[in-house]
Design a protein around this motif. Structure first.
Motif, PDB file in Angstrom:
ATOM      1  N   PHE A 117     -26.675  15.487 -56.809  1.00 11.58           N
ATOM      2  CA  PHE A 117     -25.264  15.448 -56.424  1.00 11.58           C
ATOM      3  C   PHE A 117     -24.695  14.023 -56.400  1.00 11.58           C
ATOM      4  CE2 PHE A 117     -26.934  19.339 -54.554  1.00 11.58           C
ATOM      5  CZ  PHE A 117     -25.961  20.271 -54.881  1.00 11.58           C
ATOM      6  N   GLU A 118     -25.560  13.040 -56.586  1.00 16.47           N
ATOM      7  CA  GLU A 118     -25.145  11.652 -56.383  1.00 16.47           C
ATOM      8  C   GLU A 118     -23.955  11.226 -57.250  1.00 16.47           C
ATOM      9  OE1 GLU A 118     -25.429   8.734 -53.743  1.00 16.47           O
ATOM     10  OE2 GLU A 118     -26.791  10.457 -53.831  1.00 16.47           O
ATOM     11  N   PRO A 119     -23.898  11.602 -58.545  1.00 17.32           N
ATOM     12  CA  PRO A 119     -22.735  11.179 -59.344  1.00 17.32           C
ATOM     13  C   PRO A 119     -21.402  11.696 -58.809  1.00 17.32           C
ATOM     14  CG  PRO A 119     -24.518  11.893 -60.782  1.00 17.32           C
ATOM     15  CD  PRO A 119     -24.912  12.277 -59.388  1.00 17.32           C
ATOM     16  N   SER A 120     -21.424  12.800 -58.073  1.00 19.45           N
ATOM     17  CA  SER A 120     -20.175  13.376 -57.556  1.00 19.45           C
ATOM     18  C   SER A 120     -19.670  12.655 -56.312  1.00 19.45           C
ATOM     19  CB  SER A 120     -20.376  14.862 -57.236  1.00 19.45           C
ATOM     20  OG  SER A 120     -21.258  15.032 -56.129  1.00 19.45           O
ATOM     21  N   GLY A 121     -20.542  11.881 -55.657  1.00 21.10           N
ATOM     22  CA  GLY A 121     -20.211  11.290 -54.375  1.00 21.10           C
ATOM     23  C   GLY A 121     -18.926  10.470 -54.334  1.00 21.10           C
ATOM     24  N   PRO A 122     -18.764   9.479 -55.221  1.00 16.64           N
ATOM     25  CA  PRO A 122     -17.534   8.675 -55.176  1.00 16.64           C
ATOM     26  C   PRO A 122     -16.276   9.502 -55.412  1.00 16.64           C
ATOM     27  CG  PRO A 122     -19.228   7.589 -56.492  1.00 16.64           C
ATOM     28  CD  PRO A 122     -19.732   8.961 -56.199  1.00 16.64           C
ATOM     29  N   TYR A 123     -16.375  10.522 -56.268  1.00 15.99           N
ATOM     30  CA  TYR A 123     -15.214  11.382 -56.542  1.00 15.99           C
ATOM     31  C   TYR A 123     -14.890  12.237 -55.312  1.00 15.99           C
ATOM     32  CZ  TYR A 123     -15.654  10.158 -61.483  1.00 15.99           C
ATOM     33  OH  TYR A 123     -15.701   9.477 -62.668  1.00 15.99           O
ATOM     34  N   ILE A 124     -15.904  12.783 -54.676  1.00 18.44           N
ATOM     35  CA  ILE A 124     -15.683  13.603 -53.479  1.00 18.44           C
ATOM     36  C   ILE A 124     -15.000  12.786 -52.393  1.00 18.44           C
ATOM     37  CG2 ILE A 124     -16.895  14.711 -51.543  1.00 18.44           C
ATOM     38  CD1 ILE A 124     -18.857  15.838 -53.625  1.00 18.44           C
ATOM     39  N   ARG A 125     -15.513  11.585 -52.176  1.00 20.30           N
ATOM     40  CA  ARG A 125     -14.943  10.733 -51.138  1.00 20.30           C
ATOM     41  C   ARG A 125     -13.487  10.368 -51.455  1.00 20.30           C
ATOM     42  NH1 ARG A 125     -19.571   8.375 -49.811  1.00 20.30           N
ATOM     43  NH2 ARG A 125     -19.439   7.008 -51.599  1.00 20.30           N
ATOM     44  N   GLU A 126     -13.201  10.032 -52.721  1.00 18.40           N
ATOM     45  CA  GLU A 126     -11.845   9.624 -53.083  1.00 18.40           C
ATOM     46  C   GLU A 126     -10.872  10.803 -53.046  1.00 18.40           C
ATOM     47  OE1 GLU A 126      -8.548   7.331 -54.232  1.00 18.40           O
ATOM     48  OE2 GLU A 126     -10.445   6.898 -53.208  1.00 18.40           O
ATOM     49  N   ILE A 127     -11.290  11.969 -53.521  1.00 20.05           N
ATOM     50  CA  ILE A 127     -10.414  13.144 -53.487  1.00 20.05           C
ATOM     51  C   ILE A 127     -10.104  13.516 -52.038  1.00 20.05           C
ATOM     52  CG2 ILE A 127     -10.305  15.627 -53.978  1.00 20.05           C
ATOM     53  CD1 ILE A 127     -11.978  14.971 -56.548  1.00 20.05           C
ATOM     54  N   LYS A 135     -25.045  12.853 -65.265  1.00 17.95           N
ATOM     55  CA  LYS A 135     -25.032  11.591 -64.532  1.00 17.95           C
ATOM     56  C   LYS A 135     -23.825  10.733 -64.886  1.00 17.95           C
ATOM     57  CE  LYS A 135     -30.048  11.268 -63.884  1.00 17.95           C
ATOM     58  NZ  LYS A 135     -29.963  11.500 -62.423  1.00 17.95           N
ATOM     59  N   GLU A 136     -23.258  10.965 -66.068  1.00 18.41           N
ATOM     60  CA  GLU A 136     -22.134  10.156 -66.532  1.00 18.41           C
ATOM     61  C   GLU A 136     -20.865  11.008 -66.539  1.00 18.41           C
ATOM     62  OE1 GLU A 136     -22.344   6.959 -67.083  1.00 18.41           O
ATOM     63  OE2 GLU A 136     -24.525   6.923 -66.760  1.00 18.41           O
ATOM     64  N   LEU A 137     -20.045  10.859 -65.522  1.00 24.66           N
ATOM     65  CA  LEU A 137     -18.786  11.599 -65.435  1.00 24.66           C
ATOM     66  C   LEU A 137     -17.672  10.769 -66.077  1.00 24.66           C
ATOM     67  CD1 LEU A 137     -19.195  12.837 -61.758  1.00 24.66           C
ATOM     68  CD2 LEU A 137     -19.394  14.222 -63.828  1.00 24.66           C
ATOM     69  N   LYS A 138     -16.844  11.426 -66.896  1.00 18.57           N
ATOM     70  CA  LYS A 138     -15.815  10.716 -67.654  1.00 18.57           C
ATOM     71  C   LYS A 138     -14.537  10.466 -66.867  1.00 18.57           C
ATOM     72  CE  LYS A 138     -17.328  12.501 -72.146  1.00 18.57           C
ATOM     73  NZ  LYS A 138     -16.920  13.318 -73.325  1.00 18.57           N
ATOM     74  N   GLY A 139     -14.417  11.045 -65.684  1.00 17.57           N
ATOM     75  CA  GLY A 139     -13.200  10.917 -64.900  1.00 17.57           C
ATOM     76  C   GLY A 139     -12.693  12.276 -64.480  1.00 17.57           C
ATOM     77  N   VAL A 140     -11.464  12.325 -64.002  1.00 14.61           N
ATOM     78  CA  VAL A 140     -10.872  13.546 -63.447  1.00 14.61           C
ATOM     79  C   VAL A 140      -9.863  14.136 -64.424  1.00 14.61           C
ATOM     80  CG1 VAL A 140      -9.370  14.446 -61.621  1.00 14.61           C
ATOM     81  CG2 VAL A 140     -11.198  12.828 -61.053  1.00 14.61           C
ATOM     82  N   LYS A 141      -9.910  15.460 -64.573  1.00 15.20           N
ATOM     83  CA  LYS A 141      -8.877  16.215 -65.293  1.00 15.20           C
ATOM     84  C   LYS A 141      -8.245  17.199 -64.310  1.00 15.20           C
ATOM     85  CE  LYS A 141      -9.158  15.142 -69.812  1.00 15.20           C
ATOM     86  NZ  LYS A 141      -8.012  14.688 -70.631  1.00 15.20           N
ATOM     87  N   ILE A 142      -6.916  17.180 -64.226  1.00 10.75           N
ATOM     88  CA  ILE A 142      -6.207  18.195 -63.446  1.00 10.75           C
ATOM     89  C   ILE A 142      -6.023  19.395 -64.346  1.00 10.75           C
ATOM     90  CG2 ILE A 142      -4.192  18.695 -62.034  1.00 10.75           C
ATOM     91  CD1 ILE A 142      -6.039  16.392 -61.033  1.00 10.75           C
ATOM     92  N   ASP A 184     -17.122  21.358 -69.725  1.00 15.15           N
ATOM     93  CA  ASP A 184     -17.918  21.306 -70.955  1.00 15.15           C
ATOM     94  C   ASP A 184     -17.881  19.927 -71.603  1.00 15.15           C
ATOM     95  OD1 ASP A 184     -18.635  23.943 -70.683  1.00 15.15           O
ATOM     96  OD2 ASP A 184     -17.139  24.705 -72.101  1.00 15.15           O
ATOM     97  N   ASN A 185     -16.845  19.154 -71.293  1.00 18.45           N
ATOM     98  CA  ASN A 185     -16.670  17.844 -71.918  1.00 18.45           C
ATOM     99  C   ASN A 185     -16.905  16.677 -70.956  1.00 18.45           C
ATOM    100  OD1 ASN A 185     -15.516  18.164 -74.888  1.00 18.45           O
ATOM    101  ND2 ASN A 185     -14.691  19.827 -73.639  1.00 18.45           N
ATOM    102  N   GLY A 186     -17.547  16.958 -69.827  1.00 21.07           N
ATOM    103  CA  GLY A 186     -18.005  15.895 -68.952  1.00 21.07           C
ATOM    104  C   GLY A 186     -17.014  15.381 -67.933  1.00 21.07           C
ATOM    105  N   TYR A 187     -15.935  16.123 -67.689  1.00 18.51           N
ATOM    106  CA  TYR A 187     -14.920  15.697 -66.720  1.00 18.51           C
ATOM    107  C   TYR A 187     -15.052  16.463 -65.404  1.00 18.51           C
ATOM    108  CZ  TYR A 187     -12.447  13.381 -70.567  1.00 18.51           C
ATOM    109  OH  TYR A 187     -12.106  12.570 -71.622  1.00 18.51           O
ATOM    110  N   VAL A 188     -14.591  15.833 -64.332  1.00 19.97           N
ATOM    111  CA  VAL A 188     -14.431  16.518 -63.053  1.00 19.97           C
ATOM    112  C   VAL A 188     -13.177  17.371 -63.142  1.00 19.97           C
ATOM    113  CG1 VAL A 188     -14.122  16.231 -60.570  1.00 19.97           C
ATOM    114  CG2 VAL A 188     -15.458  14.534 -61.871  1.00 19.97           C
ATOM    115  N   ALA A 189     -13.314  18.671 -62.911  1.00 24.95           N
ATOM    116  CA  ALA A 189     -12.184  19.601 -63.026  1.00 24.95           C
ATOM    117  C   ALA A 189     -11.570  19.845 -61.654  1.00 24.95           C
ATOM    118  CB  ALA A 189     -12.640  20.925 -63.632  1.00 24.95           C
ATOM    119  N   VAL A 190     -10.317  19.438 -61.487  1.00 23.32           N
ATOM    120  CA  VAL A 190      -9.585  19.653 -60.235  1.00 23.32           C
ATOM    121  C   VAL A 190      -8.488  20.677 -60.507  1.00 23.32           C
ATOM    122  CG1 VAL A 190      -8.174  18.617 -58.433  1.00 23.32           C
ATOM    123  CG2 VAL A 190     -10.061  17.311 -59.449  1.00 23.32           C
ATOM    124  N   THR A 191      -8.614  21.847 -59.906  1.00 22.94           N
ATOM    125  CA  THR A 191      -7.667  22.932 -60.138  1.00 22.94           C
ATOM    126  C   THR A 191      -6.899  23.236 -58.857  1.00 22.94           C
ATOM    127  OG1 THR A 191      -9.240  23.900 -61.716  1.00 22.94           O
ATOM    128  CG2 THR A 191      -7.401  25.294 -61.005  1.00 22.94           C
TER     129      THR A 191
END
Length: 268
Positions: free
Chosen positions: A153-163, A186-193, A239-246
């Motif tokens: 879960f470690e790669p998700s940590g900074p995104y979880i905290r910032e969201i 391990k390599e997240l490309k960023g956030v997609k809404i 599928d393309n390596g982004y964090v999906a925020v819906t």
């Protein structure tokens, strides 16, 4: 302002945000431990989670028997309880019993397995989030596309905290919550809404024999994405390596159909 009233006002202003956490994988799941770790810097944490896995519970309630909760752990800024009920039972009971004030944020997860597309309707993790939303609290669900008990879960940590930080600061519209899903990389490309993917589950049952009786089935299945090339949906993002925020609404009224239905049933 009188001294006593001023002290109360200062204490309220100095209070750290109160964050209520639950899940559907159970109190001992790695995902909820990681979520607590990621969110502790943001505020006071209260956890009320099921005492065993309750995946697929959606917004189920326990109505045929009483439920029980007990304290598991109490540290500075962190109090953890386990509960014999469903994820939604946990949120309702926490509000009724252990919280001394309305939380500033309700968070579900981190779920072992994604809750994108139609899974939002089945998910106990999102049941937590929807219940928080119904109680007028900004609410977020976090899920990872891995069912492994020891998932990374470690790669998700900074995104979880910032969201979570952004939602604490800015809030969310009434009856609207966030469904956040992470690809297992391990390599997240960023956030997609995103918008929710269209599709359905197929081949949902696997037959097996038990003591000579063949009328037993395990729930299984494959998700069939009916719009796989739509770059706006959550499945494409994952599928393309982004964090999906819906952004997800609790009000399921089909407003666009109201006027037409009036012509059907209300007459002239």
């Amino acid at each position: 302002m009188p001294t006593f009233a001023l002290k109360i006002k200062m204490n309220m202003e100095n209070q750290r945000p109160l964050i209520l956490i639950s899940n559907d994988d159970g109190i001992i799941a790695k995902g909820i431990s990681e979520l607590i770790k990621f969110l502790r810097p943001l505020g006071e944490i209260v956890v009320m989670a099921p005492d065993a896995p309750r995946s697929g519970n959606a917004s189920a309630l326990t109505v045929t028997e009483p439920i029980h909760y007990q304290l598991v752990r109490k540290d500075v800024g962190l109090t953890v309880y386990k509960c014999s009920g469903s994820p939604v039972d946990c949120i309702k009971l926490a509000f009724h019993t252990v919280l001394d004030r309305k939380p500033d944020l309700v968070v579900g997860g981190i779920n072992h397995g994604d809750n994108s597309a139609v899974n939002v309707h089945y998910s106990g993790t999102m049941g937590v989030v929807i219940e928080g939303c119904l109680k007028g609290v900004p609410s977020i669900g976090f899920s990872l596309c891995s069912h492994e008990p020891n998932a990374d879960f470690e790669p998700s940590g900074p995104y979880i905290r910032e969201i979570a930080r952004q939602v604490l600061e800015k809030g969310l519209p009434s009856l609207t919550c966030l469904n956040v899903n992470f690809p297992d990389t391990k390599e997240l490309k960023g956030v997609k809404i995103c918008e929710q993917s269209k599709g359905q589950w197929t081949n949902e049952w696997e037959n097996f024999a038990h003591r000579g009786d063949t009328h037993y089935y395990w729930l299984t299945g494959e998700f069939q994405n009916t719009d796989p090339d739509n770059e706006k949906n959550d499945h494409w993002a994952l599928d393309n390596g982004y964090v999906a925020v819906t952004p997800t609404k609790v009000d399921v009224t089909a407003y666009e159909l109201i006027d037409e239905l009036k012509t059907w049933f209300e007459g002239n």
